[in-house]
Design a protein around this motif. Sequence first.
Motif, PDB file in Angstrom:
ATOM      1  N   GLY A  38       0.486  10.832  -6.736  1.00 20.33           N
ATOM      2  CA  GLY A  38      -0.819  10.085  -6.182  1.00 20.33           C
ATOM      3  C   GLY A  38      -0.770   8.447  -6.824  1.00 20.33           C
ATOM      4  N   PRO A  39      -1.479   7.801  -6.395  1.00 14.54           N
ATOM      5  CA  PRO A  39      -1.690   6.188  -6.855  1.00 14.54           C
ATOM      6  C   PRO A  39      -1.720   6.445  -8.477  1.00 14.54           C
ATOM      7  N   LEU A  48       1.439  -7.805  -6.283  1.00 13.10           N
ATOM      8  CA  LEU A  48       0.458  -8.927  -6.210  1.00 13.10           C
ATOM      9  C   LEU A  48       0.073  -8.980  -4.657  1.00 13.10           C
ATOM     10  N   ASP A  49      -0.887  -8.946  -4.221  1.00 13.56           N
ATOM     11  CA  ASP A  49      -1.354  -9.128  -2.955  1.00 13.56           C
ATOM     12  C   ASP A  49      -2.296 -10.289  -2.768  1.00 13.56           C
ATOM     13  N   PRO A  64      -0.390   6.374   3.542  1.00 22.64           N
ATOM     14  CA  PRO A  64       0.271   7.510   4.005  1.00 22.64           C
ATOM     15  C   PRO A  64       1.911   7.125   4.410  1.00 22.64           C
ATOM     16  N   VAL A  65       2.808   7.650   3.811  1.00 21.45           N
ATOM     17  CA  VAL A  65       4.225   7.499   4.275  1.00 21.45           C
ATOM     18  C   VAL A  65       4.871   8.647   5.334  1.00 21.45           C
ATOM     19  N   GLY A 124       0.811  -1.258  -0.069  1.00 22.58           N
ATOM     20  CA  GLY A 124      -0.122   0.016  -0.048  1.00 22.58           C
ATOM     21  C   GLY A 124       0.735   1.238  -0.032  1.00 22.58           C
ATOM     22  N   MET A 125       1.956   1.329   0.671  1.00 28.16           N
ATOM     23  CA  MET A 125       2.896   2.210   0.791  1.00 28.16           C
ATOM     24  C   MET A 125       3.477   2.623  -0.725  1.00 28.16           C
ATOM     25  N   ILE A 126       3.625   1.673  -1.350  1.00 30.44           N
ATOM     26  CA  ILE A 126       4.696   1.566  -2.697  1.00 30.44           C
ATOM     27  C   ILE A 126       3.319   2.166  -3.761  1.00 30.44           C
TER      28      ILE A 126
END
Length: 235
Positions: free
Chosen positions: A67-68, A153-154, A50-51, A43-45
């Motif tokens: 942004g994503p 990939l999660d 949020p980082v 999620g951070m990558i």
Amino acid sequence: MLIIDELVTSYPDWRVSFSARLAPGQITALIGPSGAGKSTLLGMIAGFVPVESGALTFCGEDLLPLGPPARPVTTLFQDHNLFLHLPVFDNIAIGLHPGLRLHPAQRRQVTEAARRVGLGEMLTRLPEQLSGGQQQRVGLARALVRGKPLLLLDEPFSALDPALRREMLAEVAGLAREQNITVLMVSHNPEDAELIADQLLFVDEGRIALQGLPSLLRDSDHPGLRRYLGLSRGA
């Protein structure tokens, strides 16, 4: 090169900090106990988490200000995020154009991606007409057509039977080799790492405790890894 340098986020009772390097075209398996922080790192990558501090660069580009949608990343989750009112073809095609306005070459690209994941005869079906495993394969086909250089990939193949999961993993490996895509793959199945990964990251208590070849699964004496694998020290 994906460089993760002391990337930190925290919650009221929990803090994670990650550092690692992933070479272009490399497949990295991310394993560890539930709650260790694997999905948080993805999620951070991707830009969804949020980082607080640290650095994150890909091929020299600073990703943290982006942004994503602007990051060179495709993320495939356990939840395949299909549009229930759209047929398979459109669910794949939306990875190329959100308005589904495709030129002929792109339409051929969608058809080829569906064929590669075994859905070539199902392009007109709606998601409700597919099994859970077939729905996950639609998500993989969408990732194929997006062509982003970084694929996260999660656990996307968790609903597939062992034979089909291995087939989809082989497809991911082929994609990475053909297009020089960097893959970071979360899995609860150590066999996945041994099947296709170039390297292994073991996450324990919010940090990367081990980084090395997949043979670490057999050779490492790290107590956290052995607990995760269910091995006693003397096994």
